[in-house]
Design a protein around this motif. Structure first.
Motif, PDB file in Angstrom:
ATOM      1  N   UNK A 110      -2.400   2.182  -6.809  1.00 31.86           N
ATOM      2  CA  UNK A 110      -3.096   1.028  -6.446  1.00 31.86           C
ATOM      3  C   UNK A 110      -4.680   1.330  -6.569  1.00 31.86           C
ATOM      4  N   UNK A 111      -5.464   0.629  -7.118  1.00 29.98           N
ATOM      5  CA  UNK A 111      -6.854   0.791  -7.168  1.00 29.98           C
ATOM      6  C   UNK A 111      -7.455   0.670  -5.896  1.00 29.98           C
ATOM      7  N   UNK A 112      -8.744   1.406  -5.705  1.00 34.55           N
ATOM      8  CA  UNK A 112      -9.402   1.372  -4.434  1.00 34.55           C
ATOM      9  C   UNK A 112      -9.681  -0.171  -3.988  1.00 34.55           C
ATOM     10  N   UNK A 113     -10.068  -0.726  -4.963  1.00 37.90           N
ATOM     11  CA  UNK A 113     -10.421  -2.289  -4.803  1.00 37.90           C
ATOM     12  C   UNK A 113      -9.620  -3.097  -4.175  1.00 37.90           C
ATOM     13  N   UNK A 114      -8.188  -3.045  -5.008  1.00 34.58           N
ATOM     14  CA  UNK A 114      -7.004  -3.756  -4.501  1.00 34.58           C
ATOM     15  C   UNK A 114      -6.714  -3.262  -2.859  1.00 34.58           C
TER      16      UNK A 114
ATOM     17  N   UNK B 145      -6.180  -4.479   2.910  1.00 38.56           N
ATOM     18  CA  UNK B 145      -6.517  -3.839   4.398  1.00 38.56           C
ATOM     19  C   UNK B 145      -7.499  -4.956   5.019  1.00 38.56           C
ATOM     20  N   UNK B 146      -8.194  -5.591   4.080  1.00 42.84           N
ATOM     21  CA  UNK B 146      -9.267  -6.434   4.750  1.00 42.84           C
ATOM     22  C   UNK B 146      -8.394  -7.711   5.185  1.00 42.84           C
TER      23      UNK B 146
ATOM     24  N   UNK C   9       0.933  -1.082  -0.080  1.00 43.86           N
ATOM     25  CA  UNK C   9       0.028   0.093   0.106  1.00 43.86           C
ATOM     26  C   UNK C   9       0.855   1.260   0.106  1.00 43.86           C
ATOM     27  N   UNK C  10       1.843   1.244   0.823  1.00 42.84           N
ATOM     28  CA  UNK C  10       2.695   2.447   0.876  1.00 42.84           C
ATOM     29  C   UNK C  10       3.642   2.676  -0.336  1.00 42.84           C
ATOM     30  N   UNK C  11       3.975   1.770  -0.991  1.00 41.89           N
ATOM     31  CA  UNK C  11       4.988   1.864  -2.115  1.00 41.89           C
ATOM     32  C   UNK C  11       4.075   1.984  -3.216  1.00 41.89           C
TER      33      UNK C  11
END
Length: 270
Positions: free
Chosen positions: A73-77, A82-83, A66-68
């Motif tokens: 990154x798409x919101x879905x990914x 995160x889930x 997520x940070x890199x």
């Protein structure tokens, strides 16, 4: 009487020998108990080290991704990652709860269990309510006796036992879609708690080792450390034994069932 001094000396010698043998036996038992305790601690550390490695790696990998990626990154990914992170973190919380339970009952400095008469129905209902939130895809049913059943217990530890058994039924049952929880009083003065699922059952090769730390990760289909059931079930066994009860497992035609019995009276124990 002339024979009494000799008899006295013989009896004295016998008592000294018996006392020395008794002391030696007690020391051997103490050493054996200490060896078993050290073995349990070593097995516990090995089990925990294996169990936490996979979820920690997954959490670190997800956060780095997520940070890199930044805005690429798409919101879905991002939501999916995160889930997964939340799921792994919740599982780690369960591991910590199990470790705390072990330290409460396995330490020389730990106080005796604070057992007070508690309504068995309330403890069962509380565990079922929390399980429904964690496992929304599984159907839960609860069966309790008509009369109030009071059982001397540490409710926090017993709820942890129920939580572990429910988690085990949901995870290792693989095909589990329904879990039935029940409690009833037996004729011999025990409260029998049952966690029954409709999953694939317990492999016969694992039945003799369910309640110790010897279940290897290779025994699970994925080899994933997260799927190791040895720690949670061994905690259940230790808690139930500390309450003077017993824990058993069996397969039935539609899945598996775990039953643990706690004495209804403080004087009763197994």
């Amino acid at each position: 009487i002339s024979g009494y001094p000799l008899t006295f000396l013989v009896m004295l010698a016998v008592s000294i020998v018996v006392s020395a043998l008794t002391t030696q036996i007690k020391q051997q038992e103490k050493l054996r108990a200490e060896a078993e305790k050290e073995k349990m601690r070593g097995n516990l550390l090995r089990a925990v080290s294996h169990d936490i490695r996979t979820p920690l790696t997954s959490i670190v990998g997800g956060v780095n991704a997520i940070l890199d990626s930044g805005d690429r990154m798409t919101p879905e990914t991002q939501t999916a990652l995160l889930t997964d992170i939340r799921t792994e973190a919740q599982w780690l919380v369960g591991v910590v709860e199990n470790l705390l339970s072990i330290t409460r009952i396995g330490s020389d400095q730990a106080p005796e269990l604070s057992k007070q008469p508690e309504p068995a129905e309330e403890v069962l209902a509380e565990a079922a309510q929390k399980a429904r939130k964690r496992l929304p895809d599984i159907k839960f049913s609860v069966e309790v006796p008509d009369d109030l059943l009071m059982v001397p217990m540490d409710p926090i530890l017993i709820e942890q036992v129920l939580s572990n058994l429910i988690e085990n039924a949901a995870t290792h049952g693989v095909t589990t879609t329904a879990i039935h929880l029940s409690v009833k009083e037996t004729e011999d003065g025990f409260a029998a708690f049952s966690v029954r699922d409709n999953g694939r059952g317990i492999p016969p090769s694992l039945l003799p080792h369910l309640f110790d730390y010897s279940i290897r990760h290779a025994s699970t289909p994925t080899g994933d450390g997260k799927r190791n059931m040895g720690l949670g079930l061994s905690v259940c066994s230790a808690v139930v034994k500390a309450h003077g009860g017993r824990l058993t497992a069996r397969n039935h035609k539609d899945g598996a069932e775990f039953i643990f019995c706690l004495p209804v009276s403080k004087e009763e124990s197994i």
